[in-house]
Design an enzyme around this catalytic site. Structure first.
Site, short mmCIF file in Angstrom:
data_model
loop_
_atom_site.label_atom_id
_atom_site.label_comp_id
_atom_site.label_asym_id
_atom_site.label_seq_id
_atom_site.Cartn_x
_atom_site.Cartn_y
_atom_site.Cartn_z
N ASN A 30 0.86 -1.19 0.00
CA ASN A 30 0.00 0.00 0.00
C ASN A 30 0.89 1.23 0.00
O ASN A 30 2.03 1.17 0.45
CB ASN A 30 -0.84 0.04 1.28
CG ASN A 30 -2.04 -0.87 1.20
OD1 ASN A 30 -2.20 -1.65 0.28
ND2 ASN A 30 -2.89 -0.76 2.20
N ARG A 31 0.34 2.34 -0.42
CA ARG A 31 1.05 3.60 -0.29
C ARG A 31 0.96 4.05 1.17
O ARG A 31 -0.14 4.19 1.70
CB ARG A 31 0.36 4.68 -1.11
CG ARG A 31 0.65 4.63 -2.56
CD ARG A 31 0.08 5.87 -3.23
NE ARG A 31 -0.21 5.59 -4.62
CZ ARG A 31 0.73 5.56 -5.56
NH1 ARG A 31 1.99 5.79 -5.25
NH2 ARG A 31 0.41 5.30 -6.80
#
Ligand code: C5P
Length: 221
Positions: A30-31
């Site tokens: 994920n960012r």
């Protein structure tokens, strides 16, 4: 005299993304910069707590005076969180990958020349917040989660509160135009059983200080 609001308390925080390996050189993630989670750890220490920070891979330095456990995957993060209990307050700020790759190879996947991409088999990761929220005897007194959404912010946060048995959800709109992802500022809505509070835009360190002050007050009330 000289007591800080969280003196004698243990605060457990998750921060950063998780990396789920595909093969020795690739991963799914994920960012997440870890900025908000690390700011919370610093704020909890400044408020007098003993702090344990379980961090996925980030480029931020380890905060001073804080026990940091470095992990890669969600499975590792869950194990480190469990090993760090009991805690008075737990704040799950990590952006945990929802899926891991079950077809993880020991060798680097090569293009085979057919033009067909490889197939990745996925399995759902454990939900760390939900697991801790339903812990039979070590659920922290105050359990706080985050919700990063691009739509239906409050409805999604309320559902998370229920499903994960959390006390508060710190919800933020991470639509690309907000600049929240990776940025230094944050605009949040604090969702609890009692309702929704809108906070003005402020720096991630101010958000952290305000959450910690609120948490300390809730713990002693
Ligand atoms: O369900 P969702 O991922 O949107 O929920 C976000 C909240 O749940 C965050 O507090 C995050 O740290 C936590 N979470 C977790 N383990 C997961 C997924 C989310 O602890 N596998």
């Amino acid at each position: 005299a000289g007591m800080l609001p969280l003196t004698g308390k243990h605060v457990l925080i998750t921060s950063g993304p998780t990396h789920e390996p595909i093969d020795p050189v690739r991963y799914i993630a994920n960012r997440s910069s870890g900025k908000q989670g690390h700011a919370l750890a610093k704020a909890a220490f400044a408020a007098g707590a003993r702090v344990t920070l379980v961090s996925g891979p980030v480029t931020l330095p380890d905060p001073d005076n804080i026990e940091v456990h470095h992990v890669e995957s969600a499975a590792d993060m869950l194990q480190a969180v469990n090993a760090s209990l009991p805690a008075d307050i737990a704040i799950m700020a990590a952006a945990v990958a929802d899926w891991r790759v079950t077809s993880e190879g020991k060798q680097k996947i090569k293009k085979d020349g057919s033009g067909k991409p490889p197939r990745l088999d996925l399995a759902e990761n454990p939900d760390i917040l939900k697991t801790i929220g339903h812990h039979p005897d070590l659920r922290p007194k105050l359990l706080i989660g985050f919700a990063a959404e691009t739509k239906d912010l409050v409805a999604n946060a309320r559902a998370k509160l229920e499903r994960k048995n959390a006390d508060w959800i710190v919800a933020n709109d991470v639509s690309p135009e907000t600049g929240i992802m990776g940025g230094d500022a944050n605009t949040i809505r604090l969702v609890s059983k009692d309702g929704v509070e809108d906070w003005p835009q402020m720096s991630k360190s101010d958000v952290a200080a305000r959450i910690i002050a609120r948490a300390a007050a809730a713990l002693t009330s």
